[in-house]
Motif scaffolding. Structure first.
Motif, PDB file in Angstrom:
ATOM      1  N   THR A 167       0.823  -1.205   0.000  1.00  0.00           N
ATOM      2  CA  THR A 167       0.000   0.000   0.000  1.00  0.00           C
ATOM      3  C   THR A 167       0.860   1.259   0.000  1.00  0.00           C
ATOM      4  OG1 THR A 167      -1.767  -1.157   1.196  1.00  0.00           O
ATOM      5  CG2 THR A 167      -1.802   1.254   1.251  1.00  0.00           C
ATOM      6  N   LEU A 168       1.920   1.262   0.781  1.00  0.00           N
ATOM      7  CA  LEU A 168       2.817   2.422   0.833  1.00  0.00           C
ATOM      8  C   LEU A 168       3.452   2.687  -0.529  1.00  0.00           C
ATOM      9  CD1 LEU A 168       4.608   1.796   4.258  1.00  0.00           C
ATOM     10  CD2 LEU A 168       2.751   3.410   3.775  1.00  0.00           C
ATOM     11  N   ILE A 169       3.762   1.617  -1.251  1.00  0.00           N
ATOM     12  CA  ILE A 169       4.305   1.778  -2.602  1.00  0.00           C
ATOM     13  C   ILE A 169       3.250   2.398  -3.509  1.00  0.00           C
ATOM     14  CG2 ILE A 169       5.134   0.543  -4.646  1.00  0.00           C
ATOM     15  CD1 ILE A 169       6.461  -1.469  -2.722  1.00  0.00           C
ATOM     16  N   ALA A 170       2.022   1.891  -3.429  1.00  0.00           N
ATOM     17  CA  ALA A 170       0.936   2.430  -4.252  1.00  0.00           C
ATOM     18  C   ALA A 170       0.664   3.896  -3.926  1.00  0.00           C
ATOM     19  CB  ALA A 170      -0.330   1.599  -4.049  1.00  0.00           C
ATOM     20  N   GLN A 171       0.846   4.287  -2.661  1.00  0.00           N
ATOM     21  CA  GLN A 171       0.615   5.663  -2.234  1.00  0.00           C
ATOM     22  C   GLN A 171       1.822   6.566  -2.488  1.00  0.00           C
ATOM     23  OE1 GLN A 171      -0.306   4.957   1.899  1.00  0.00           O
ATOM     24  NE2 GLN A 171      -2.507   4.786   1.520  1.00  0.00           N
ATOM     25  N   ARG A 172       2.875   6.040  -3.064  1.00  0.00           N
ATOM     26  CA  ARG A 172       4.111   6.763  -3.365  1.00  0.00           C
ATOM     27  C   ARG A 172       4.836   7.240  -2.109  1.00  0.00           C
ATOM     28  NH1 ARG A 172       2.367  10.666  -8.493  1.00  0.00           N
ATOM     29  NH2 ARG A 172       1.741   8.988  -9.913  1.00  0.00           N
ATOM     30  N   LYS A 173       4.573   6.576  -0.986  1.00  0.00           N
ATOM     31  CA  LYS A 173       5.295   6.893   0.241  1.00  0.00           C
ATOM     32  C   LYS A 173       6.618   6.137   0.312  1.00  0.00           C
ATOM     33  CE  LYS A 173       1.147   8.090   2.842  1.00  0.00           C
ATOM     34  NZ  LYS A 173       0.259   7.761   3.991  1.00  0.00           N
ATOM     35  N   PHE A 218       2.607   0.296  -8.456  1.00  0.00           N
ATOM     36  CA  PHE A 218       1.320   0.293  -7.768  1.00  0.00           C
ATOM     37  C   PHE A 218       1.292  -0.729  -6.625  1.00  0.00           C
ATOM     38  CE2 PHE A 218       0.632   1.712 -12.111  1.00  0.00           C
ATOM     39  CZ  PHE A 218      -0.024   2.917 -11.899  1.00  0.00           C
ATOM     40  N   GLY A 219       2.469  -1.325  -6.316  1.00  0.00           N
ATOM     41  CA  GLY A 219       2.542  -2.284  -5.221  1.00  0.00           C
ATOM     42  C   GLY A 219       2.105  -3.683  -5.592  1.00  0.00           C
ATOM     43  N   THR A 220       1.806  -3.914  -6.866  1.00  0.00           N
ATOM     44  CA  THR A 220       1.344  -5.230  -7.312  1.00  0.00           C
ATOM     45  C   THR A 220       2.517  -6.165  -7.542  1.00  0.00           C
ATOM     46  OG1 THR A 220      -0.547  -4.188  -8.409  1.00  0.00           O
ATOM     47  CG2 THR A 220      -0.020  -6.458  -9.044  1.00  0.00           C
ATOM     48  N   VAL A 221       2.408  -7.390  -7.019  1.00  0.00           N
ATOM     49  CA  VAL A 221       3.446  -8.400  -7.220  1.00  0.00           C
ATOM     50  C   VAL A 221       3.154  -9.154  -8.511  1.00  0.00           C
ATOM     51  CG1 VAL A 221       4.544 -10.471  -6.277  1.00  0.00           C
ATOM     52  CG2 VAL A 221       3.820  -8.635  -4.741  1.00  0.00           C
TER      53      VAL A 221
END
Length: 427
Positions: A360-366, A394-397
């Motif tokens: 989620t943090l990756i998707a939120q660009r944090k 987007f945090g997707t594996v």
């Protein structure tokens, strides 16, 4: 920061391949897959570099007071079934700031065994982008010293045996003349990188109800967090520019986890003893009188803010005894601290909640896939195999391993099937 680790013929790792590490690296996988060995290899080098005997080639442990891990003998470290040459090796690449520039360096060392059973360095290599220094074991304990791509060694003899796996002998440095100073700087950078490793194991000690404050700060928190109370007391009571900072940061993250409103220290009566107290919903309680989860996560949080900037923190199972929300918040803490304090985290975990929040943090660009490396470890027969997870912006594996966190979809199907069967039977 450690950028790369490569193990060959070490315990379950026949060949790990180059393991790329990031400011936050998460090691995931089943029990006994080989995750912990990746951390232990760094501790093996750290305890060797700190050995009181400079002539030791590899400190496999046994001193409970000073060593992080007892590896046993050579055969316990060597991968099962390795034929001649019976050797294992550790390679790491790191970068350290030196003034206004950053030094990039590489360490590679292979180890063998003498006829008497002692572990010895077979070959040690220290290098930068431009230079390479090697010392290679020859017959009867003699070593040859090589520089860059020169056709002949600079010298040969037993006096050139390396020290503590990471340094060339004083005789080798003298032999190299002006190059010796450069090599000595390289060894010192490696030593500092290993000294900057801090470790917290999977089993944390229950804190004391109170204790006498020594009026000094501990040098380390201990692999089981046994010095965390002393560290918090020192941070709260010693006059300094950072007085109370660690305690405030720990309180902030406990509040984010929903486990406490604030943490503090107070004197027990008029004695020289102090206790750590937890404020929650208007109630102030001794640390021993609140849920065990607070005591177990406290060393994790304290380490993040106690470790000096530039440290590499090895943390095993930080999520132990934590509820799902608190496990997820750990991902935020690791991400923020790595960016704000330049502390590298290599985390071995079984927590799906921690992993999902990092996505989620990756998707939120944090954070980003470059800042957070996800590594999955599995066993294929007797060998450990590492699979870097391909995580997009987007945090997707993209290469999700089968049964990564169990079989959630399969469980849902079985529940639906059982529900339908019961409904038919009850009609």
């Amino acid at each position: 920061m450690i950028k790369l680790l490569h193990l060959q013929n070490l315990k379950a790792w026949r060949d790990s391949g180059p393991v790329r590490l990031a400011p936050v690296s998460m090691l995931l996988g089943t029990n006994s897959s080989g995750k912990s060995t990746l951390l232990q290899s760094l501790l093996l080098l750290k305890q060797t570099a700190a050995a009181p005997d400079r002539t030791v080639h590899l400190n496999l442990g046994g001193d409970e007071a000073n060593d992080f891990f007892h590896f046993g003998g050579f055969d316990a470290v060597l991968s099962h079934g390795v034929a001649a040459p019976r050797q294992f090796s550790i390679t790491l690449e790191f970068e350290r700031p030196e003034g206004e520039r950053v030094r990039h360096a590489r360490f590679a060392c292979s180890y063998g065994q003498t006829a008497s059973g002692a572990v010895v360095v077979q070959e040690l290599s220290l290098s930068t982008v431009a230079r390479r220094f090697r010392v290679v074991r020859r017959e009867r304990g003699a070593y040859a010293v090589w520089v860059d791509g020169e056709a002949q060694p600079r010298g040969k003899g037993p006096q050139y045996a390396p020290e503590r796996s990471i340094a060339f002998s004083a005789e080798a440095l003298a032999l190299l003349g002006a190059d010796g100073a450069h090599l000595q700087d390289l060894s010192l950078a490696l030593r500092r990188e290993l000294e900057a490793i801090v470790y917290l194991g999977p089993l944390r000690r229950q804190p004391a109800r109170d204790q006498v404050w020594s009026k000094s700060a501990p040098g380390a928190l201990g692999s089981d967090g046994n010095q965390v109370l002393e560290a918090l007391l020192a941070n709260a009571l010693l006059k300094s520019d950072t007085q109370g900072a660690t305690l405030a940061s720990v309180s902030h993250w406990l509040q984010r986890m929903g486990m406490a409103d604030q943490m503090g220290v107070r004197q027990v009566g008029r004695s020289s003893r102090y206790e750590v107290v937890v404020h929650k919903d208007g109630v102030v309680a001794n640390l021993r009188d609140v849920g065990v989860g607070v005591a177990q996560v406290l060393p994790v949080l304290a380490m993040a803010f106690w470790a000096p900037a530039g440290s590499t923190a090895l943390v095993e199972e930080p999520e132990i005894h934590l509820h799902p929300l608190a496990q997820a918040v750990l991902a935020e803490m690791f991400s923020q601290v790595s960016q704000q304090r330049q502390v590298q985290f290599i985390v071995e975990t079984h927590s799906e909640h921690l992993f999902r929040r990092m996505q989620t943090l990756i998707a939120q660009r944090k954070t980003s896939p470059q800042q957070c490396q996800m590594l999955f470890v599995e066993r294929r027969g007797a060998d450990a195999v590492l699979v870097p997870l391909e995580v997009d912006a987007f945090g997707t594996v993209r290469n999700w391993p089968p049964r990564f966190f169990g079989d959630a979809m399969g469980e849902a199907r079985e529940q639906a099937r059982a529900r339908a069967q019961r409904m038919r039977e009850e009609k």
